[in-house]
Design an enzyme around this catalytic site. Structure first.
Site, PDB file in Angstrom:
ATOM      1  N   HIS A   1       0.799 -88.058  35.882  1.00 47.51           N
ATOM      2  CA  HIS A   1       0.004 -87.444  37.234  1.00 47.51           C
ATOM      3  C   HIS A   1       0.728 -87.991  38.562  1.00 47.51           C
ATOM      4  O   HIS A   1       0.100 -88.144  39.480  1.00 47.51           O
ATOM      5  CB  HIS A   1      -1.320 -87.834  37.352  1.00 47.51           C
ATOM      6  CG  HIS A   1      -2.230 -87.668  36.085  1.00 47.51           C
ATOM      7  ND1 HIS A   1      -2.832 -86.599  35.974  1.00 47.51           N
ATOM      8  CD2 HIS A   1      -2.248 -88.634  34.844  1.00 47.51           C
ATOM      9  CE1 HIS A   1      -3.439 -86.558  34.724  1.00 47.51           C
ATOM     10  NE2 HIS A   1      -3.255 -87.678  33.903  1.00 47.51           N
TER      11      HIS A   1
ATOM     12  N   SER B   1      22.149 -82.262  59.734  1.00 50.58           N
ATOM     13  CA  SER B   1      20.941 -81.316  60.416  1.00 50.58           C
ATOM     14  C   SER B   1      21.575 -80.662  61.668  1.00 50.58           C
ATOM     15  O   SER B   1      22.553 -81.475  62.286  1.00 50.58           O
ATOM     16  CB  SER B   1      19.809 -81.931  60.753  1.00 50.58           C
ATOM     17  OG  SER B   1      19.093 -81.430  61.782  1.00 50.58           O
TER      18      SER B   1
END
Lengths: 394, 394, 394, 394
Positions: free
Chosen positions: D156, D279
């Site tokens: 999980h 970037s």
């Protein structure tokens, strides 16, 4: 109880079982809509002098009674009935006698199922819209109460620029409002009255007036020509399923964010204990199962869209029994979408951001710094970018 | 030529080749839109006093020149540029010098690609609409010229009730007009201006005015908040793809009808020789390949929709490079849909119904007969049905 | 009745309802397999001296009793149990007392569900194989009885070369035998024993011996390492679903052929009355609904494959609750595939070819003629082709 | 240059362009396989006395020359040729004169394309296997060098039990080896010789011997009956695509793990600079684009599988031109899968785990503690679980 088309011929039980499929179960939700459309149809027949006022009244009363009786479990759709339409007509005849046989004039099960489905879908969209509304409210409240908490805005899952709970909430709220608008627009394809197209070729020689049922049932338009009705089956369905798939995508992405934030490594949020579940062998754990299941449900709803589109693909025009199969994925997707949206509203109400664990590192402000250099020194952004980047050597 | 984000670090050639992918080829069709949006962006910077009038003029002129030069093949997008955005900026700087570096203030490739794609999609929808229009005209002409020819209306692929070329054409025309309306509505999601959302978190400290580019580019609205822009990527795309999938479904079903009608057993139609192809080993054959390929193309367009939805599924919010992959299926589906719609218009123009081969058997009129019994004898449809059915023992 | 992981904390009812989903219904078919695997697990614990012989015997007897009781409806899986695993353990403790608590040593629900599913899938494949066998027999019988009837072999749905019922049957029989071989091979991925991988990271400090359960449960191999078990969930499922999708494609294509042959225009076949259904407004009709529904079911099974693949896509490794969602499409596809294959065997038994309606036109023999020219005159096939083609001017 | 089936009739340019589609580009990779199969076919004709030894030799030499010439770009497949088969035959006739016309005896483009595709697929699988092998080696090396570093094992996405780089690597290695076995098994469907099935109905009157080409081309079996060949088209393709979809799922999940580990919050790993990209507006960033694109590619390959299955769905038996459309998604998926697997091997080589950032909290050892209690005190796991869980109150 006899089937509408029964001519006394033997019907193989296994074939019946295969062809009726789950319809007798699925069609439960269509009873109210079939009753509503049948009443409009009977009244139209009456206005067109194809049914006496007295008979019409009997039929309308009978149908209204049958709806009450159905709710009270006095009758049910059996597999022998095949579907809601046959069940309703059979029960009507049983209730009011031979006059009930007069209802099936100028219509066919083909346009009957179309009209019932469209009325149902118009209602179903409203239900989805109402759950989206709840979710937006929950996110709005989260924004109001914890909006000022800072979050690292990411691109490529990497820290990029400063963000906040407010910005995070607002992005999703815009997405859900866009979804709501999309669903509202999807009504257009359900808003065409197919009644009177009968088996798909109209009712030659029978002076019916389709505009009457259009008005009575509040459809936006009558779907003319008659051949368009069956050709369009599956499109209103696919349109809703597509919009639900988009909603579920946003829910899935919201779940992905929360699952990330809930990891021990992030620890950006806490979830209410009653939202999480435990483990069968690891006593220390609290698991965000509900978020994982929402994420998985994107696959379910997308697959329902696929099934719908694949069922109608390549079929020759005219009604084909294949179309019956669209109901199951349609209903499945609508139900699970509403449940998922509502459980998500529930989860959002319990999300608690933990600002103490959220690290807003210096790098997040690099673009802002570069902007400042541009404004202060009048240099180009590219130059500012090169200057600032020297400070970072990840 | 340098990449926008180049800081002198080595970049592995194979990684570049994998990450740039086909962008340098795909992005050709975005040049005009990137130029248009860049001009609007420069003018906005100027109005916000972030760029001098003189510099703005140089940039705008440079961009306009670059568009002309691109058309004249004076420059191209190379793999080293990665994408149209870097290529355009690099070429601008080369053409007008350092002032070109001033264009990339207050925007990121993330909002640049979004705005270029949306402007492209708005145009692409218009192109699809225009081909749908041609198809409707072709079907309208067919109806006008051969509409009175009778056709057996079928349900379950079985003779059901009388139909005609008119009814057959009208059904499809309604479908295509519905598709056109659907595509028109799909513009909504492309009509939101993402410019100024930059990397997805706005331009803190920089006084830009997003409403200016919204007005200049004729968008219906500015997409606020900034976080909504990246979260919405793929939705305008999916919406178009969904509507194209519906159009292709109708085309596929039209093809299925024609393929059936063209079999030797039906022989309902003839097709112009130049529409059909021959066989490599069976000298006697003329094959309707074009119809089969239209039918198959429903799978292609549906798969493009699937790919688009699956790419965005489950992604955390914020820009992810995954989104780049949406372009290929988007462009593929738009191109093949337009081609398919137009070739179908072409085919429809050549369809010749052969009434001498179309058998309208008695059974087709059974429902009509039953209606007549109802009207003449005042009995219920059910009773009429039972009477008539005795005449038929298939 | 308590859930396995219950620590006295409140659990929100709606969350329980959402997370348990349909498991309490779906898991019915897993009871026998969970019992079988639990017995093997208990015996392994005993052999590893982690459970006394006496306790083991009690547990094994208890489990065997519970299987009988379940069949006799003495207990059921309730939503409060969440799933079969918790229900079984709870009922065991209730039946045999605290000793029942000793069964859950060295395992987790994560490997429990894996092993039960794999045992189930191995059985399910055998059931599918047995229905494919019935279908092959039906087609074999058809070939035997009507095989000599001529059929036009078609390409592009156009008459191409002479074929026959024999050739038509044999093509499908090969396809179904290929499918059977594919399904047999698909067992490989179910044939790996996951028991002992527990939550996905083994049972540190606990001296279990995984090879014992591998032997007891007749698995081909133990799935080592422990981390492989959860990473592989969904693959055995997807493999079966893929093979079922292929079978359904063949069934769908068989249905398409029969639907074509059953049209009035072809009239190549007749179907038994009890296989077809009637119409609610067209008294003359007999409809091949069953074939249409088989054709539509290709979409259902393909969508189940899609759902399965989409559920696992992009998940981080380690168990995720998303995986629970695979059960529904898996079971749905297996059930409907078996039903479809068997109903098709049923239909095939009733197919009667009508040679009097099957026109074997001259053109079908053109290639043969060309071959003859080649053999007789020693010319090339190309030349023969050109000569023969002069005779045909379609 | 003439098309194989050209009978001097006009062919509409747009129809040609639509029907030939991308085949003249796609088919490049089939040239070698078409040559190989054509040589085997010619030699079979010779052995069956349908071609003289002298002619056979000319043809074989001509074909071998054409393969060399193609590699040297002396000829290409033009759109007027439609596909590789016509192009090859036309070029053969041009090169060796009329005797080249003798090659197309006893075959059709229908079995020609099938055989070329199958030979191609058998090779393509080997290429995929070789890239999987590289990836397994890279993961093996990672395990060897950094295997002892601890990792929190999660369920999980929550800390569950102790794991390690070794266990993490081993899980994926098992997955990739399973994929390799799956691909190896997928060869079965490509290993059936379709040559001699011609258009799908054999070569009546022509004494060919199909077993000869089976032997010469190293196929495992001859695909009898002739009708099975076309019915099976798309299955070998779908099978490979399915197995590639599974590989890509594992790659996608591996990418998801690494993307998680590479976030600032986890910081479990570092990636080589040359693997990451920068970037355009955030100077501080290094982005793992390559991993995001691998993750997105799962959607591409899954969609190719979908397209393949949807193309063949519901088609009547016998060759249909629709099948041509399978090539594009097949080639696309094979290429991008190989690239993705290899780039991933490349990435894995550069992964550096950062043990200093990996927090192995106490909770991870709770299950182990409970096991110890069981062993030490002889209590049941359930009781131990309850005792241990008191120490944890997340």
């Amino acid at each position: 109880m006899s089937r509408l088309w029964d001519k006394g011929l033997p019907l193989d039980q296994r074939v019946l079982s295969y062809t009726a499929g789950e319809d007798h179960k699925l069609d439960k939700r269509l009873v109210a809509y079939d009753v509503k459309a049948s009443i409009a149809h009977a009244e139209m027949l009456c206005e067109a002098d194809l049914l006496s006022k007295k008979d019409c009244k009997k039929i309308v009363n009978g149908l209204e009674q049958l709806l009450i009786d159905f709710t009270n479990k006095k009758w049910a759709i059996n597999i022998e009935d095949e579907d809601v339409h046959t069940a309703l007509e059979n029960n009507l005849i049983q209730l009011i006698g031979d006059v009930g046989e007069r209802i099936h004039l100028g219509r066919s099960r083909n346009d009957q199922v179309l009209v019932a489905l469209r009325l149902y879908m118009l209602d179903a969209i409203d239900k989805v819209l109402s759950s989206i509304d709840k979710l937006c409210q929950a996110m709005g409240l989260l924004k109001e109460q914890q909006g000022e908490i800072s979050l690292p805005g990411t691109t490529h899952m990497q820290h990029a620029m400063p963000s906040s709970v407010t910005l995070w909430c607002e992005g999703f709220i815009e997405a859900f409002k866009d979804a709501a608008e999309g669903l509202q627009n999807a009504k257009r394809r359900s808003n065409k009255n197919p009644l009177g197209s009968a088996a798909g070729y109209g009712t030659p020689g029978l002076p019916i007036d389709r505009s009457i049922t259009t008005a009575k049932l509040n459809f936006t338009e009558t779907q003319v020509p008659v051949t368009a009705a069956q050709l369009s089956r599956g499109k209103a369905e696919a349109h809703i399923l597509f919009e639900l798939a988009l909603v579920m995508q946003d829910l899935g992405r919201l779940a992905s964010d929360l699952l990330l934030y809930y990891t021990q490594e992030y620890s950006f949020i806490d979830l209410a204990t009653e939202i999480t579940t435990g483990s069968s062998i690891m006593p220390q754990k609290r698991n965000p199962d509900v978020l994982e299941l929402v994420r998985a449900t994107t696959a379910t709803v997308h697959s329902c869209l696929n099934e719908c589109l694949m069922i109608t693909a390549k079929l020759p025009s005219g009604f084909q029994r294949d179309l019956q199969k669209i109901k199951a994925p349609l209903f499945r997707a609508i139900d699970i979408s509403i449940e998922s949206i509502e459980i998500m509203a529930h989860v959002i109400e319990s999300v608690k951001f933990l600002p103490e664990n959220i690290d807003m590192d210096e790098g997040l402000f690099a673009a802002e710094e570069a902007y400042k250099l541009v404004l202060d020194e009048g240099i180009s952004f590219r130059e500012a970018y090169r200057k600032i980047s020297k400070n970072y050597t990840k």
